[in-house]
Enzyme design. Structure first.
Site, short mmCIF file in Angstrom:
data_model
loop_
_atom_site.label_atom_id
_atom_site.label_comp_id
_atom_site.label_asym_id
_atom_site.label_seq_id
_atom_site.Cartn_x
_atom_site.Cartn_y
_atom_site.Cartn_z
N TYR A 244 -14.02 6.87 -12.59
CA TYR A 244 -13.98 5.69 -11.73
C TYR A 244 -14.77 4.54 -12.36
CZ TYR A 244 -14.71 2.77 -7.58
OH TYR A 244 -14.77 1.72 -6.70
N ASN B 131 -6.55 -4.89 -5.10
CA ASN B 131 -7.61 -4.13 -4.43
C ASN B 131 -7.33 -2.62 -4.41
OD1 ASN B 131 -9.77 -3.79 -2.16
ND2 ASN B 131 -7.88 -3.01 -1.24
N ASP C 120 0.85 -1.20 0.00
CA ASP C 120 0.00 0.00 0.00
C ASP C 120 0.88 1.24 0.00
OD1 ASP C 120 -2.01 2.06 0.94
OD2 ASP C 120 -3.25 0.28 1.20
N SER D 269 -16.06 -3.20 -9.49
CA SER D 269 -17.17 -2.57 -8.75
C SER D 269 -18.45 -2.77 -9.54
CB SER D 269 -16.93 -1.07 -8.58
OG SER D 269 -18.13 -0.45 -8.11
N VAL E 66 -20.36 -0.37 -0.20
CA VAL E 66 -20.02 -0.85 1.15
C VAL E 66 -20.10 0.34 2.11
CG1 VAL E 66 -18.13 -1.76 2.56
CG2 VAL E 66 -18.48 -2.62 0.23
N1 NAD Z 1 -16.17 1.03 -0.67
C1 NAD Z 1 -17.03 0.67 -1.61
O1 NAD Z 1 -18.25 0.87 -1.50
C2 NAD Z 1 -16.55 -0.04 -2.86
C3 NAD Z 1 -17.51 -0.49 -3.76
C4 NAD Z 1 -17.08 -1.14 -4.90
C5 NAD Z 1 -15.73 -1.35 -5.11
N2 NAD Z 1 -14.83 -0.88 -4.21
C6 NAD Z 1 -13.42 -1.14 -4.48
O2 NAD Z 1 -12.89 -1.88 -3.39
C7 NAD Z 1 -11.52 -1.51 -3.20
C8 NAD Z 1 -11.31 -1.02 -1.77
O3 NAD Z 1 -12.24 0.00 -1.49
P1 NAD Z 1 -12.12 0.89 -0.16
O4 NAD Z 1 -13.48 1.42 0.10
O5 NAD Z 1 -11.40 0.16 0.90
O6 NAD Z 1 -11.20 2.07 -0.76
P2 NAD Z 1 -10.26 3.09 0.01
O7 NAD Z 1 -10.17 4.30 -0.83
O8 NAD Z 1 -10.75 3.25 1.42
O9 NAD Z 1 -8.86 2.33 0.11
C9 NAD Z 1 -8.04 2.19 -1.02
C10 NAD Z 1 -6.67 1.71 -0.57
O10 NAD Z 1 -5.82 1.73 -1.73
C11 NAD Z 1 -4.61 2.42 -1.39
N3 NAD Z 1 -4.06 3.06 -2.59
C12 NAD Z 1 -4.56 4.13 -3.25
N4 NAD Z 1 -3.75 4.44 -4.29
C13 NAD Z 1 -2.72 3.55 -4.27
C14 NAD Z 1 -1.57 3.37 -5.07
N5 NAD Z 1 -1.30 4.17 -6.11
N6 NAD Z 1 -0.73 2.35 -4.77
C15 NAD Z 1 -0.98 1.54 -3.70
N7 NAD Z 1 -2.05 1.67 -2.90
C16 NAD Z 1 -2.92 2.67 -3.18
C17 NAD Z 1 -5.01 3.43 -0.33
O11 NAD Z 1 -3.88 3.85 0.43
C18 NAD Z 1 -6.02 2.62 0.49
O12 NAD Z 1 -5.38 1.83 1.46
C19 NAD Z 1 -11.20 -0.48 -4.27
O13 NAD Z 1 -10.70 -1.14 -5.41
C20 NAD Z 1 -12.56 0.11 -4.58
O14 NAD Z 1 -12.60 0.68 -5.85
C21 NAD Z 1 -15.21 -0.23 -3.09
#
Ligand code: NAD
Length: 264
Positions: A170, A101, A46, A157, A203
């Site tokens: 996105y 992720n 990360d 997603s 989520v």
């Molecule tokens: N939260 C939701 O409702 C939801 C819904 C559908 C899909 N998703 C997907 O699930 C995954 C996780 O979602 P989340 O809500 O935990 O997102 P978040 O934004 O809370 O966390 C994303 C993580 O990715 C890391 N990150 C960002 N850019 C980076 C980079 N360039 N290199 C390495 N790490 C990097 C961040 O530091 C963070 O730890 C994502 O792929 C998101 O698109 C989330």
């Protein structure tokens, strides 16, 4: 890859080496916990160093498994190559699972009409959410090919189906992840590597509440066959299954985990 004939009540990752990108916090941390609970050797990769180091220390203490953290920007191939080398070091040469992720989601901070997205914002989302997946797969696959075994799970997603408003870059990036999953499944199947996607619905977590009101989150819950809000842990089953030997004959698929809002 042979059919899995193990018992029905175990889904064990003992002695399996697992990389979770974006695993320091948010939903990725939930995946990290579940793999650690199954005894995996875990590399949390990360950009967020403090959270990642804290989580690695917590999981190493709580579970009988080895957990390390590596700081990586997935949009940079040199960094994903170093991430793969660190995982192979942890796994004594082997990398079994890659969960892609990491993405720009909560860090987008807000929604806006597609005309107002700047070129820089568009390019950065594509660089992290799409090129990042490509980079990580390129870096990890040579280790998987050597052992004719690998499980790649890309987090997309459900917005690729529904087209969320105010989020064009996105949505486009997540549709690209689904397409890339299918292309990679075709290319990597002959080498014993499966590639699947998991598409979460909305989520209820910190990042979602930066981007949406609680009222919107509640209304979305009302559209589901399983009528409640979705928690990060609701995704564990699908991700662990696709990362395990149980899914050895499944590849190129996209599993929607959203409580039954979207049927495809
Ligand atoms: N939260 C939701 O409702 C939801 C819904 C559908 C899909 N998703 C997907 O699930 C995954 C996780 O979602 P989340 O809500 O935990 O997102 P978040 O934004 O809370 O966390 C994303 C993580 O990715 C890391 N990150 C960002 N850019 C980076 C980079 N360039 N290199 C390495 N790490 C990097 C961040 O530091 C963070 O730890 C994502 O792929 C998101 O698109 C989330």
């Amino acid at each position: 890859m042979p059919a899995y004939t193990g018992g029905l009540n175990e889904m064990c990752f003992k002695d399996r080496t697992v990389i979770i990108t974006g695993g320091a916090q948010g939903i990725g941390a939930s995946y990290a916990r579940s793999f650690a609970a199954q005894g995996a050797r875990l590399l949390i990769a990360d950009l967020s160093q403090d959270a990642g180091e804290r989580l690695a220390a917590e999981l190493s203490d709580s579970f009988a498994c080895e957990v390390r953290f590596v700081r990586v920007d997935v949009s940079e191939e040199a960094e994903t190559a170093a991430m793969a080398a660190a995982a192979a070091d942890l796994g004594h040469g082997a990398i079994d699972v890659l969960v892609n992720n990491a993405a720009l989601y909560g860090q987008l901070q807000g929604k806006k009409p597609f005309e107002d997205i700047t070129r820089e914002e568009w390019d950065r989302v594509m660089a992290v959410n799409v090129r990042g997946v490509w980079n990580c797969v390129k870096s990890v696959v040579p280790y998987m090919k050597k052992r004719a075994y690998g499980k790649i799970v890309n987090i997309a997603s459900v917005v690729f189906c529904t087209g969320a408003q105010g989020f064009a870059h996105y949505v486009a990036s997540k549709a690209a992840v689904v397409g890339l999953t299918r292309a990679l499944a075709r290319e990597l199947g002959p080498f014993g590597v499966t590639v699947n996607a998991v598409s979460p619905g909305l989520v209820t977590n910190q990042s979602t509440l930066i981007l949406n009101t609680q009222d919107y989150v509640g209304r979305m819950a009302g559209t589901r066959a399983l009528n409640r809000e979705m928690a990060p842990d609701d995704l564990q089953g699908a991700v662990l299954f696709l990362a395990s030997e149980r899914s050895n004959f499944i590849t190129g698929q996209n599993v929607i985990v959203d409580g039954g809002a979207v049927f495809v």
